[in-house]
Design a protein around this motif. Structure first.
Motif, PDB file in Angstrom:
ATOM      1  N   GLY A 108      11.948  -0.816  -6.100  1.00 45.91           N
ATOM      2  CA  GLY A 108      11.300  -2.109  -5.960  1.00 45.91           C
ATOM      3  C   GLY A 108      10.689  -2.327  -4.595  1.00 45.91           C
ATOM      4  N   VAL A 109       9.813  -3.348  -4.534  1.00 50.51           N
ATOM      5  CA  VAL A 109       9.132  -3.718  -3.298  1.00 50.51           C
ATOM      6  C   VAL A 109       9.235  -5.231  -3.137  1.00 50.51           C
ATOM      7  N   LEU A 116       1.252   0.733  -8.704  1.00 49.60           N
ATOM      8  CA  LEU A 116       2.446   0.638  -7.871  1.00 49.60           C
ATOM      9  C   LEU A 116       3.513   1.595  -8.391  1.00 49.60           C
ATOM     10  N   GLY A 117       4.091   2.368  -7.498  1.00 51.02           N
ATOM     11  CA  GLY A 117       5.067   3.363  -7.910  1.00 51.02           C
ATOM     12  C   GLY A 117       6.483   2.847  -7.926  1.00 51.02           C
ATOM     13  N   CYS A 118       6.683   1.639  -8.455  1.00 51.52           N
ATOM     14  CA  CYS A 118       8.018   1.040  -8.494  1.00 51.52           C
ATOM     15  C   CYS A 118       8.177   0.273  -9.798  1.00 51.52           C
ATOM     16  N   ASP A 119       9.405  -0.176 -10.052  1.00 55.00           N
ATOM     17  CA  ASP A 119       9.731  -0.847 -11.298  1.00 55.00           C
ATOM     18  C   ASP A 119       9.661  -2.366 -11.203  1.00 55.00           C
ATOM     19  N   TRP A 155       0.137  -2.951 -14.954  1.00 56.68           N
ATOM     20  CA  TRP A 155       1.106  -2.168 -14.171  1.00 56.68           C
ATOM     21  C   TRP A 155       2.355  -1.848 -14.981  1.00 56.68           C
ATOM     22  N   GLY A 156       2.934  -2.831 -15.659  1.00 56.43           N
ATOM     23  CA  GLY A 156       4.078  -2.569 -16.532  1.00 56.43           C
ATOM     24  C   GLY A 156       5.429  -2.892 -15.950  1.00 56.43           C
ATOM     25  N   GLY A 157       5.506  -3.226 -14.671  1.00 52.60           N
ATOM     26  CA  GLY A 157       6.782  -3.603 -14.085  1.00 52.60           C
ATOM     27  C   GLY A 157       7.011  -5.107 -14.154  1.00 52.60           C
ATOM     28  N   VAL A 158       8.069  -5.549 -13.472  1.00 51.24           N
ATOM     29  CA  VAL A 158       8.431  -6.968 -13.450  1.00 51.24           C
ATOM     30  C   VAL A 158       8.163  -7.517 -12.055  1.00 51.24           C
ATOM     31  N   HIS A 213       0.819  -1.218   0.000  1.00 55.15           N
ATOM     32  CA  HIS A 213       0.000   0.000   0.000  1.00 55.15           C
ATOM     33  C   HIS A 213       0.849   1.263   0.000  1.00 55.15           C
ATOM     34  N   MET A 214       2.019   1.209   0.614  1.00 55.08           N
ATOM     35  CA  MET A 214       2.908   2.366   0.564  1.00 55.08           C
ATOM     36  C   MET A 214       3.414   2.598  -0.865  1.00 55.08           C
ATOM     37  N   ALA A 215       3.651   1.513  -1.598  1.00 59.52           N
ATOM     38  CA  ALA A 215       4.114   1.650  -2.985  1.00 59.52           C
ATOM     39  C   ALA A 215       3.034   2.288  -3.857  1.00 59.52           C
ATOM     40  N   VAL A 216       1.776   1.961  -3.596  1.00 59.17           N
ATOM     41  CA  VAL A 216       0.680   2.597  -4.334  1.00 59.17           C
ATOM     42  C   VAL A 216       0.611   4.081  -3.992  1.00 59.17           C
ATOM     43  N   ARG A 217       0.767   4.420  -2.722  1.00 55.20           N
ATOM     44  CA  ARG A 217       0.712   5.825  -2.323  1.00 55.20           C
ATOM     45  C   ARG A 217       1.861   6.626  -2.905  1.00 55.20           C
ATOM     46  N   VAL A 218       3.008   5.985  -3.098  1.00 53.99           N
ATOM     47  CA  VAL A 218       4.123   6.683  -3.748  1.00 53.99           C
ATOM     48  C   VAL A 218       3.709   7.143  -5.145  1.00 53.99           C
TER      49      VAL A 218
END
Length: 315
Positions: A189-190, A246-249, A277-280, A172-177
């Motif tokens: 990453g997460v 998600l605000g990460c790669d 999402w587009g990440g890995v 949830h923190m990654a989404v808020r980012v």
């Protein structure tokens, strides 16, 4: 004479008892150890208060390699587990594990001590964690109150991680980012270790393991009584309209073969891949192991392998 002992609401043997009057007995996770310098790993740690009013605090770890050369290193913000109810950032379990992770991965770690239920009901743990992230981000221009973060952290190389309830928080923190875009750092990453997720519709072993499902599902209304239920996005993130934001790669999901929560972790991975999402996203499945085995037996082969995988994920 009538008993004055409050009526028991929920009992998880060897972990905690919660009574109907709101009191709790925590049967584990109460011990704390002070910050230290580890004579073997060379990792140093210190405690900081993030918010005097709420009492949000953290333990910070720096690996030995940072001390002589002030090399800028990746930053891991870590959220401890315990069902939102037990454990702290200062328990020997988490202190020892994160000391080892800082040494293995050569990263700076901020281990967040958020307020716990049932004294502080959700979403307070998530809000405290977000406050900690913003406090960390305030150091990105080397002008924050904590010198270790100013001197040693590469804020273009930030990671979140957590186990069980802490993994829930990390997602949830990654989404808020992504949604709120705190200035000053890039979330690369997460890592979600044995994440505590649920849902109304049973999946995998949930269909047959009635006891396991009941135990997991009973915790949720205790820690979040105003929740909409087991499909609340806070516990079933796939139901969140912002799930794909998600605000990460990259994401690493760690599961364990004998863990009741394993199928939820795999389901999360599958749905994230389909979300746009587009990440890995990758999975590490520990054969023959149970829930958070790495914390209870950190020197076993599978725990060492997980430690190395987490370290590689951040490098």
């Amino acid at each position: 004479m009538a008993s004055t002992k409050p009526e028991l609401l929920f009992d998880v043997p060897n972990l905690f008892r919660i009574y109907k009057d709101g009191t709790i007995e925590r049967l584990t996770g109460n011990e704390i150890v002070p910050p230290s310098t580890n004579p073997i790993t060379g990792v140093q740690s210190k405690d900081v208060v993030i918010d005097q009013e709420t009492g949000i605090s953290a333990r910070i770890y720096i690996p030995k390699t940072t001390i002589p050369d002030h090399k800028k290193l990746p930053l891991l913000v870590y959220f401890h587990g315990g069902g939102f109810i037990i454990e702290t950032a200062f328990s020997p379990t988490y202190h020892n594990y994160l000391d080892s992770l800082a040494a293995e991965a050569h990263v700076v770690i901020v281990s967040v001590d958020y307020r716990r239920a049932p004294e502080h009901l959700l979403p307070i743990a998530h809000d405290d964690s977000w406050a900690a992230i913003n406090w960390v981000a305030a150091h990105s221009n080397q002008g924050g109150p904590e010198v270790w973060l100013n001197d040693y952290v590469d804020f273009n190389n930030v990671f979140f991680a957590g186990d069980t309830a802490g993994a829930n928080i990390a997602h949830h923190m990654a989404v808020r980012v992504r949604l709120e875009n705190p200035k000053g750092f890039h979330l690369v990453g997460v890592a979600l270790v044995h994440p505590y997720f649920a849902g109304t519709e049973p999946i995998g072993v949930e269909r047959d393991n009635v006891i396991g499902k009941s135990m997991r599902d009973k915790i949720w209304p205790i820690v979040y009584p105003t929740s909409s239920g087991l499909d609340d996005p806070l516990v079933n993130p796939v139901m969140d309209p912002n799930f794909s934001k998600l605000g990460c790669d990259k994401v690493l999901v760690c599961v364990a073969e004998k863990d009741f929560l394993r199928d939820r972790g795999l389901y999360y991975k599958e749905e994230l891949e389909k979300s746009g999402w587009g990440g890995v996203v990758e999975v590490m499945d520990s054969e023959g192991e149970n829930h958070v085995f790495h914390l209870f037996n950190p020197t076993c082969d599978n725990a060492v392998a997980m430690l190395k995988r987490l370290a590689a994920f951040m490098n």
